[in-house]
Design an enzyme around this catalytic site. Structure first.
Site, mmCIF file in Angstrom:
data_model
loop_
_atom_site.group_PDB
_atom_site.id
_atom_site.type_symbol
_atom_site.label_atom_id
_atom_site.label_comp_id
_atom_site.label_asym_id
_atom_site.label_seq_id
_atom_site.Cartn_x
_atom_site.Cartn_y
_atom_site.Cartn_z
ATOM 1 N N SER A 9 0.849 -1.195 0.000
ATOM 2 C CA SER A 9 0.000 0.000 0.000
ATOM 3 C C SER A 9 0.879 1.238 0.000
ATOM 4 C CB SER A 9 -0.893 0.020 1.242
ATOM 5 O OG SER A 9 -1.399 1.335 1.411
ATOM 6 N N HIS A 34 -1.268 -1.291 -4.241
ATOM 7 C CA HIS A 34 -2.512 -0.987 -3.529
ATOM 8 C C HIS A 34 -2.597 0.525 -3.318
ATOM 9 C CE1 HIS A 34 -5.963 -2.025 -0.998
ATOM 10 N NE2 HIS A 34 -5.546 -1.096 -0.157
ATOM 11 N N MET A 69 -12.153 4.482 -0.321
ATOM 12 C CA MET A 69 -12.780 4.764 0.979
ATOM 13 C C MET A 69 -13.415 6.137 0.832
ATOM 14 S SD MET A 69 -9.637 3.262 3.237
ATOM 15 C CE MET A 69 -8.545 3.348 1.809
ATOM 16 N N MET A 138 -11.219 -5.959 5.532
ATOM 17 C CA MET A 138 -10.408 -5.051 6.335
ATOM 18 C C MET A 138 -10.078 -5.729 7.657
ATOM 19 S SD MET A 138 -9.962 -2.371 4.490
ATOM 20 C CE MET A 138 -8.949 -1.554 5.723
ATOM 21 N N SER A 203 2.788 -0.330 5.941
ATOM 22 C CA SER A 203 3.919 0.034 6.797
ATOM 23 C C SER A 203 4.970 -1.077 6.850
ATOM 24 C CB SER A 203 3.430 0.392 8.200
ATOM 25 O OG SER A 203 2.575 -0.608 8.699
HETATM 26 C C1 DX5 Z 1 -6.197 1.510 5.701
HETATM 27 C C2 DX5 Z 1 -5.722 1.182 4.320
HETATM 28 C C3 DX5 Z 1 -4.623 0.197 4.248
HETATM 29 C C4 DX5 Z 1 -3.350 0.616 4.915
HETATM 30 C C5 DX5 Z 1 -2.610 -0.603 5.313
HETATM 31 O O1 DX5 Z 1 -7.396 2.197 5.627
HETATM 32 O O2 DX5 Z 1 -6.784 0.679 3.550
HETATM 33 O O3 DX5 Z 1 -4.367 -0.185 2.911
HETATM 34 O O4 DX5 Z 1 -2.520 1.385 4.105
HETATM 35 O O5 DX5 Z 1 -1.486 -0.210 6.015
HETATM 36 P P1 DX5 Z 1 -0.758 -1.179 7.027
HETATM 37 O O6 DX5 Z 1 -0.260 -2.348 6.249
HETATM 38 O O7 DX5 Z 1 0.333 -0.317 7.574
HETATM 39 O O8 DX5 Z 1 -1.776 -1.577 8.058
HETATM 40 ZN ZN ZN Z 2 -6.405 -0.269 1.562
#
Ligand code: DX5
Ligand code: ZN
Length: 227
Positions: A9, A34, A69, A138, A203
């Site tokens: 992401s 992503h 989102m 999620m 992350s």
């Molecule tokens: C959160 C996002 C995720 C996020 C994931 O709303 O949809 O894609 O970037 O980040 P990590 O892997 O750090 O949880």
């Molecule tokens: Zn996401």
């Protein structure tokens, strides 16, 4: 699972060097980019839109996996399709007409998917299975990177895997099962064992660059941990 797809992401990437960052993850073996789109309405954060999608598109060959989102959804679909998105997913509660929105995504030549928050039940999938190319569960509440994985996602993944396998056994199309939020080397094995075939990692990937700025070490570590 040999077909595991990893989708870094870019929410956790260095936005000042986004072209370099997406090239680096592709070189390190990422399967998808992503792309987290937040509107400060559906979620309390604001990120990137179609212009940024269009800007990174020429930098990579791999598909761009756009996670919307946003609320409402429909007006952004043509814009992201035009900007080079390959997969577009959205949260069902953000669209008045979920079936219509799924059709709209496919009509624009993209793969379509629904995203379920940790507390959203699976029932919403029941009447649209044939319109889904992806189901995204999620494993954190959406809005921010770097949150902790919510363990109740694991039984939910197993149930979703059963739904998909049943759908396919009855002659239905393949549906990818993606997990998003808090995926790390220390939990990816149980996530994959529960049935995920596609893992978002923000992350975990962008927080662990190699000395040369590449991401080979962390990508390899995630795949090894999952195996
Ligand atoms: C959160 C996002 C995720 C996020 C994931 O709303 O949809 O894609 O970037 O980040 P990590 O892997 O750090 O949880
Ligand atoms: Zn996401």
């Amino acid at each position: 699972m040999s077909t595991l797809r990893i989708a870094p992401s870019i929410l956790s990437a260095d936005f000042a060097r986004l072209g370099e960052e997406v090239r680096a993850i592709e070189a390190a073996g990422a399967d998808l980019v992503h792309f987290d789109v937040m509107d400060n309405h559906y979620v309390p954060n604001l990120t990137i839109g179609p212009l940024v999608c269009e800007a990174i598109r020429p930098h990579v060959q791999i598909p761009i996996d756009v996670h919307l989102m946003v609320e409402p959804v429909d007006s952004l679909i043509p814009l992201f399709a035009k900007a080079g998105a390959n997969i577009i997913t959205f949260h069902p509660e953000a669209s008045r007409h979920v079936d219509r929105t799924l059709s709209l995504i496919r009509e624009h030549g993209c793969k379509a998917g629904l995203v379920l928050n940790p507390a959203t039940p699976l029932d919403v999938l029941a009447h649209v299975m044939d319109k889904l190319d992806m189901i995204l569960l999620m494993s954190v509440n959406p809005g921010f990177g770097g949150q902790k994985f919510i363990d109740s996602t694991l039984p939910k993944l197993r149930q979703t895997r059963q739904l998909i396998d049943k759908h396919k056994a009855e002659g239905g199309q393949d549906i990818w099962l993606e997990v998003d939020g808090g995926v790390k080397t220390d939990n990816i094995q149980k996530i994959v064992a529960a049935g995920a075939d596609t893992c978002v990692a923000g992350s975990a990937v962008f927080g662990a660059p190699d000395a040369d700025g590449g991401y080979h070490t962390i990508m390899k570590a995630l795949r090894q941990a999952a195996a």
